[in-house]
Write a protein that holds these residues in place. Structure first.
Motif, PDB file in Angstrom:
ATOM      1  N   GLN A  79       0.966  -1.186   0.123  1.00 43.43           N
ATOM      2  CA  GLN A  79       0.156   0.088   0.111  1.00 43.43           C
ATOM      3  C   GLN A  79       0.969   1.194  -0.076  1.00 43.43           C
ATOM      4  OE1 GLN A  79      -3.284  -0.386  -0.385  1.00 43.43           O
ATOM      5  NE2 GLN A  79      -3.099  -2.292  -0.385  1.00 43.43           N
ATOM      6  N   LYS A  80       0.228   2.354  -0.156  1.00 45.90           N
ATOM      7  CA  LYS A  80       1.059   3.659  -0.099  1.00 45.90           C
ATOM      8  C   LYS A  80       1.916   3.997   0.765  1.00 45.90           C
ATOM      9  CE  LYS A  80      -0.119   8.686  -1.296  1.00 45.90           C
ATOM     10  NZ  LYS A  80      -0.882   9.734  -1.775  1.00 45.90           N
ATOM     11  N   HIS A 131      -3.492   3.850 -13.365  1.00 43.03           N
ATOM     12  CA  HIS A 131      -3.930   3.923 -12.140  1.00 43.03           C
ATOM     13  C   HIS A 131      -4.650   5.360 -11.823  1.00 43.03           C
ATOM     14  CE1 HIS A 131      -3.431   4.780  -7.818  1.00 43.03           C
ATOM     15  NE2 HIS A 131      -3.443   3.529  -7.515  1.00 43.03           N
ATOM     16  N   PHE A 136      -5.947   0.231  -9.735  1.00 46.62           N
ATOM     17  CA  PHE A 136      -5.196  -0.022 -11.109  1.00 46.62           C
ATOM     18  C   PHE A 136      -6.077  -0.898 -11.625  1.00 46.62           C
ATOM     19  CE2 PHE A 136      -2.718  -2.424 -13.856  1.00 46.62           C
ATOM     20  CZ  PHE A 136      -1.974  -1.410 -14.497  1.00 46.62           C
ATOM     21  N   LYS A 163      -1.507   0.862  -5.131  1.00 46.24           N
ATOM     22  CA  LYS A 163      -0.734   1.260  -6.119  1.00 46.24           C
ATOM     23  C   LYS A 163      -0.072   0.562  -7.126  1.00 46.24           C
ATOM     24  CE  LYS A 163       0.697   5.135  -6.294  1.00 46.24           C
ATOM     25  NZ  LYS A 163       0.278   6.202  -7.007  1.00 46.24           N
ATOM     26  N   ASP A 164       0.431   1.160  -8.408  1.00 47.30           N
ATOM     27  CA  ASP A 164       1.056   0.242  -9.488  1.00 47.30           C
ATOM     28  C   ASP A 164       2.411   0.127  -9.229  1.00 47.30           C
ATOM     29  OD1 ASP A 164       1.150   2.860  -9.731  1.00 47.30           O
ATOM     30  OD2 ASP A 164       0.776   2.879 -12.121  1.00 47.30           O
ATOM     31  N   THR A 165       2.783  -0.353  -7.967  1.00 47.98           N
ATOM     32  CA  THR A 165       4.257  -0.492  -7.995  1.00 47.98           C
ATOM     33  C   THR A 165       4.668  -1.897  -8.549  1.00 47.98           C
ATOM     34  OG1 THR A 165       3.934  -1.987  -6.062  1.00 47.98           O
ATOM     35  CG2 THR A 165       3.985   0.355  -5.655  1.00 47.98           C
ATOM     36  N   ASN A 168       3.408  -5.127  -7.198  1.00 49.10           N
ATOM     37  CA  ASN A 168       2.089  -5.315  -7.098  1.00 49.10           C
ATOM     38  C   ASN A 168       1.634  -5.515  -8.700  1.00 49.10           C
ATOM     39  OD1 ASN A 168       1.634  -4.359  -4.456  1.00 49.10           O
ATOM     40  ND2 ASN A 168       0.854  -2.388  -4.970  1.00 49.10           N
TER      41      ASN A 168
END
Length: 283
Positions: A79-80, A131, A136, A163-165, A168
């Motif tokens: 998460q963020k 996103h 996303f 988030k689109d890390t 992830n």
């Protein structure tokens, strides 16, 4: 005049069908992209003229039957805040099955086109993501239609609330890697092969192809031009700088990155290929 008498007159006059065929309401909602609230208002207005559409329950049932079957799971995502928490994730497990059904539907309605550009023996398929709004979305679009970028031609494949890390995206989209390879290698619709493209913003594409990002020493998606020489005229760049990237070069450079220790401080030496590509569509 009673409702049934009015409906009979309208039907006999051929002005409007008093009882539209099943699926008309769903078609109206889809074609006009109406939210349920606006569809209810339209139904009420048409009822004044004796035109009675299906009930909302019947419309929703038809919609459910027409939609592909999605799978919903809570999957661990970063998460963020940096914490790893369960994130709601919805996805279509079988890409090719949904694609073939969609193409059959487009063909039956006469909606397929090759734009005078796409070879007759090919179906062009776009896969991409973005996103926004806390989630996303990874979607599919067939290019062989009149408006390939339209919302009506967009099929969500996977949606997750995080988030689109890189981690992830690999977790959520890794499901499609082997399916995409199979689709490009042996997949066909009738006698036509599939040609796949990736789309999305620069951050998504560099993440998908395993690059460190636009600030890296070699940030270009398509070639090995160094950032420091990008301002120079193309004619002054060396042949090495113009050499194209490919899935093969990305894999080689990533292998070199790991062999050298896999530290971000050396990312420029393997041309910034610090991760394996996620969705293996040609660059």
């Amino acid at each position: 005049m009673k409702d049934d008498e009015q409906a009979t007159l309208l039907k006999e006059a051929g002005i409007l069908p008093a009882t539209p065929q099943a699926g008309t309401a769903l078609a109206i909602k889809a074609d006009l992209q109406l939210p349920w609230s606006q569809l209810r208002k339209l139904k009420s207005w048409l009822a004044l003229f004796g035109v009675k559409l299906e009930s909302e329950h019947a419309i929703r049932s038809s919609l459910k039957a027409a939609l592909p079957t999605y799978t919903a799971k809570d999957i661990p995502m970063i998460q963020k805040s940096g914490d790893v928490l369960l994130a709601a994730t919805v996805f279509l497990p079988h890409l090719e099955t949904v694609l073939l059904q969609y193409l059959d539907m487009l063909d039956a309605k006469g909606l397929l086109t090759w734009h005078g550009v796409i070879p007759e023996g090919e179906i062009w398929l776009k896969l991409g993501g973005d996103h926004g709004g806390g989630s996303f979305k990874f979607v599919m679009q067939v290019a062989n239609v009149r408006h390939p970028n339209s919302l009506a031609n967009t099929i969500p494949l996977c949606v997750f609330n995080a988030k689109d890390t890189p981690a992830n995206l690999k977790t959520a989209l890794g499901l499609y890697a082997a399916q995409v390879e199979d689709l490009m290698a042996t997949g066909k619709w009738k006698d036509k092969k599939f040609v796949l493209f990736i789309f999305g913003d620069y951050e998504f594409q560099t993440t998908n192809f395993g690059l460190s990002g636009s600030s890296g020493a070699f940030p270009c998606l398509h070639c090995h031009c160094a950032k420091k020489v990008m301002d120079a005229p193309v004619s002054e760049r060396s042949a090495d700088n113009k050499s194209p990237r490919s899935l093969d070069t990305l894999k080689v450079h990533h292998t070199n990155f790991l062999a050298a220790g896999g530290q971000l401080s050396i990312a420029k030496h393997p041309k910034n290929a610090i991760r394996e590509p996620i969705i293996p569509i040609p660059v």
